[in-house]
Every structure is written in C-alpha cells, then in structure tokens.
Design a protein around this motif. Structure first.
Motif, mmCIF file in Angstrom:
data_model
loop_
_atom_site.group_PDB
_atom_site.id
_atom_site.type_symbol
_atom_site.label_atom_id
_atom_site.label_comp_id
_atom_site.label_asym_id
_atom_site.label_seq_id
_atom_site.Cartn_x
_atom_site.Cartn_y
_atom_site.Cartn_z
ATOM 1 N N ASN A 83 0.713 -1.224 0.097
ATOM 2 C CA ASN A 83 0.154 0.059 0.060
ATOM 3 C C ASN A 83 1.244 1.119 0.051
ATOM 4 O OD1 ASN A 83 -3.098 -0.792 0.774
ATOM 5 N ND2 ASN A 83 -1.363 -2.125 1.755
ATOM 6 N N PHE A 139 1.252 3.190 2.105
ATOM 7 C CA PHE A 139 1.958 3.805 3.384
ATOM 8 C C PHE A 139 3.263 3.042 3.391
ATOM 9 C CE2 PHE A 139 -0.977 0.179 4.660
ATOM 10 C CZ PHE A 139 0.047 -0.724 5.283
ATOM 11 N N ASP A 140 3.355 2.073 2.515
ATOM 12 C CA ASP A 140 5.013 1.150 2.610
ATOM 13 C C ASP A 140 5.811 2.034 2.054
ATOM 14 O OD1 ASP A 140 4.271 -1.480 3.621
ATOM 15 O OD2 ASP A 140 2.782 -1.597 2.044
ATOM 16 N N LEU A 161 5.909 5.191 2.904
ATOM 17 C CA LEU A 161 6.121 6.102 3.935
ATOM 18 C C LEU A 161 7.070 5.408 5.001
ATOM 19 C CD1 LEU A 161 2.863 8.002 3.883
ATOM 20 C CD2 LEU A 161 5.003 8.852 2.998
ATOM 21 N N ILE A 162 6.375 4.213 5.441
ATOM 22 C CA ILE A 162 7.263 3.467 6.607
ATOM 23 C C ILE A 162 8.557 2.892 6.384
ATOM 24 C CG2 ILE A 162 6.538 1.132 5.885
ATOM 25 C CD1 ILE A 162 5.626 0.582 8.756
ATOM 26 N N TYR A 164 5.464 7.421 8.324
ATOM 27 C CA TYR A 164 4.562 6.895 8.598
ATOM 28 C C TYR A 164 4.394 7.012 10.255
ATOM 29 C CZ TYR A 164 0.266 3.844 8.266
ATOM 30 O OH TYR A 164 -1.219 3.406 8.342
ATOM 31 N N GLN A 165 2.925 6.834 10.603
ATOM 32 C CA GLN A 165 2.423 7.091 11.894
ATOM 33 C C GLN A 165 2.709 5.832 12.775
ATOM 34 O OE1 GLN A 165 -1.497 7.647 11.163
ATOM 35 N NE2 GLN A 165 -2.176 5.325 11.330
ATOM 36 N N THR A 166 3.105 4.668 12.080
ATOM 37 C CA THR A 166 3.559 3.407 12.675
ATOM 38 C C THR A 166 5.173 3.457 12.579
ATOM 39 O OG1 THR A 166 1.543 2.223 12.634
ATOM 40 C CG2 THR A 166 3.654 1.098 13.059
ATOM 41 N N TYR A 184 2.169 -4.391 9.447
ATOM 42 C CA TYR A 184 3.402 -4.407 8.647
ATOM 43 C C TYR A 184 4.127 -5.871 8.868
ATOM 44 C CZ TYR A 184 5.742 -3.452 13.011
ATOM 45 O OH TYR A 184 6.127 -3.635 14.365
#
Length: 326
Positions: A40, A42-43, A45-46, A51-53, A91
């Motif tokens: 996704n 967010f991958d 970002l992470i 990312y928030q996580t 994740y």
C-alpha cells in the motif's frame, strides 16, 4: 526463510531480501505460510520513517497477507493446518512466514485467489466499516465519495452500491471520473471545475446528500458538509489532498448532521470480531462475483523494491502484490 527487510529508513531502495530464522507460534497464534502480501502507499512512508507507525529496525513492509496455516500455537481452536486465511498485519507481511493471532485471521472462501484475498482488508475493510458501522448507510440513500478515484474511494463506490445506495463520485479530472463511472457510480462531479456544494445540491434536487465519504479533506470538506441533507453524516476518512480542514460547527447544528471519524485500524484492534464479520461479507461478495478487486501487478518477493517503487511513482492502478515461491 526469506524476508524483505528494511534496515535503514532510506526508502524502498534500501529494502533487501535476506534469510532469517523461522518464526514460532505462541499461545493463541498460528504461523501462516504467506502466498501473497499486498503493498500500500503507506509502505513508501514506513520505509522512510514518515508513517504514523514506526517499527523498530529491521522490519518487513507489507500490511496485508494471504496464505495457509502451517503451524498452530497452544490453545488454538477454530483453525486447522492447511486452512486458507487472510489477515491485516499492519506491517511485516513481506516474508515467507508470519505469526498471526487467531483473532486476526479471516477465512478465505474457495474461488478467491490468494492475490485478491491479500489485498482487500485495508481498502474494502475501511469502506465497509465506514459506510456500515459508522455511516449506517441505508438502501436508497445518496452517498458522495470525495477522492473517489483513489483506492479507498474506489472501494467506497463499490461497497456503497452493494449496500443499495446511490453514489455520486467526486474527483479532480474527467479521466478519473470515467473510471468511477466504470466502477458503478451513478453520477460524477469534477470538484476542480465545478462548485462542489452546488453540484451535489443539484444532483439531489436541492435536498443534499445523506452521507459524505471524505478521503481527501482540505478545501473540499466544508462545501461537502454544506451539501449534506438533514441528519446527514460526514465521514472523516483521510486527508489525501493535504491540509486537515477546520469546520464551522454551526453547519452541523443547522442540519442536525454528524461528523464521524473512520479510524479503521484502531477499530480493528478494539473489535476484531466486527472486522472479521465485515471481511467475511467482503470476501463472500468477491466469491459471488459481486466485487472484482483490481490487481495492478504481481511481483516475486525478490522484486520488492520494484513493487514499492510502482506505488511510490503513483503508477499503480489497483493492488500491487508480492508473491512467494512454494
């Protein structure tokens, strides 16, 4: 076993596939042999620490998986070796085996591929949670979807239609709106060329829309709230357009309306049984041919950097899925 590992926060290019020790299932857990892991946005970002996580290094990207139960931990009931399952794992899914608590497992029906099963939890899970659990959408109501051409918006169009709603898809270009029409939207609005409030009012004969599913926020939120019908519901899903908007609360009062947060991941954590019921419904729709989630491409685990790069460059139309060798 093989795993895609992010050892530094330098983005997708820093992810590498390496051998790691096999996991062990604890009490109430199972080891799932992963056959497909969906990626996704967010991958992107992470892997950059944005990312928030923020998991400890090293970690694997991939928040959604599908596979088969390979080992059972102590006290596990309701699942057997070889069962096909899917799960949202947050994740860590981009590896050949993962440990998953049984409360997070979703049975995969026959006729649904691993690739499809791996990629429905987040987008379709958010849509059904938002529209059913939070928005209480009823057959015959009108739902306006903002950011309708994105993954979350596309899922909302399809779920709202299956719930019997009339759908007005709102996006920023005619090409994007053509996609929304192909997905089943009844009406479309280009909110970069039209007055969003007036367009929604005109399409409802001046009454306004019953529900707004807002994936974009920013300058689009207030005119959408102004276009709500009496006792309408404004669903706050995301802020893809950038700014987090501030709303005049008198607009809600004058319409007897509600602004409702849709925080899917926290809802899953707090009420996994409700999430499982929602996903059983979604996968049943898929198995029956009523939903056809789009797959952009399948990539072997060794090509994880290339796969995340497709998302990073905004080239994906549908889900990007990693596949594992048997």
């Amino acid at each position: 076993m093989k795993a895609a590992l992010c050892k530094t926060l330098d983005g997708p290019e820093a992810v590498a596939v390496e051998e790691i020790a096999e996991p062990e299932a604890g009490a109430g857990e199972v080891v799932v042999r992963v056959r497909a892991a969906a990626l996704n946005f967010f991958d992107t970002l992470i892997t950059r620490g944005k990312y928030q996580t923020k998991p400890e290094l090293p970690f694997s990207p991939g928040g959604e998986i599908a596979g088969v139960v390979e080992r059972l931990g102590a006290g596990v009931t309701g699942f057997a070796l070889g069962d096909r399952v899917a799960a949202a794992v947050g994740y860590g899914g981009a590896r050949e085996k993962v440990v998953v608590p049984t409360e997070s497992l979703i049975p995969v029906p026959a006729g649904v591929s691993d690739a499809v099963a791996s990629g429905v939890s987040i987008t379709f899970g958010t849509a059904i949670h938002g529209l059913k659990d939070r928005g209480n959408v009823k057959p015959g109501e009108t739902v306006a979807v903002l950011g309708a051409s994105g993954g979350a918006g596309q899922a909302a169009i399809e779920i709202a239609k299956l719930m019997g709603a009339r759908v007005i898809a709102c996006a920023s270009s005619d090409d994007k709106l053509a996609l929304c029409k192909a997905l089943g939207a009844d009406e479309v609005v280009n909110y970069d060329t039209a007055d969003l409030k007036q367009a929604l009012k005109d399409l409802t004969g001046g009454r306004g829309v019953d529900v707004v599913y807002d994936c974009v926020g920013d300058r689009y939120a207030e005119p959408a709230v102004r276009a709500l019908a009496w006792e309408g519901r404004f669903l706050v899903v995301g802020f893809a357009a950038g700014e987090i908007p501030k709303l005049p609360l008198n607009l809600l009062m004058l319409k007897g309306a509600a602004a409702i947060g849709v925080f899917w991941s926290e809802a899953v954590r707090r009420n996994p049984a409700a999430h499982r019921a929602n996903m059983v419904q979604v996968l049943d729709w898929v198995a029956a041919g009523k939903l056809e989630p789009r797959i952009h491409g399948l990539y072997p685990l060794a090509e994880v950097r290339e796969a995340i790069g497709v998302i990073d460059r905004r080239e994906a139309v549908g889900k990007v899925v990693l596949t594992m060798a048997d």
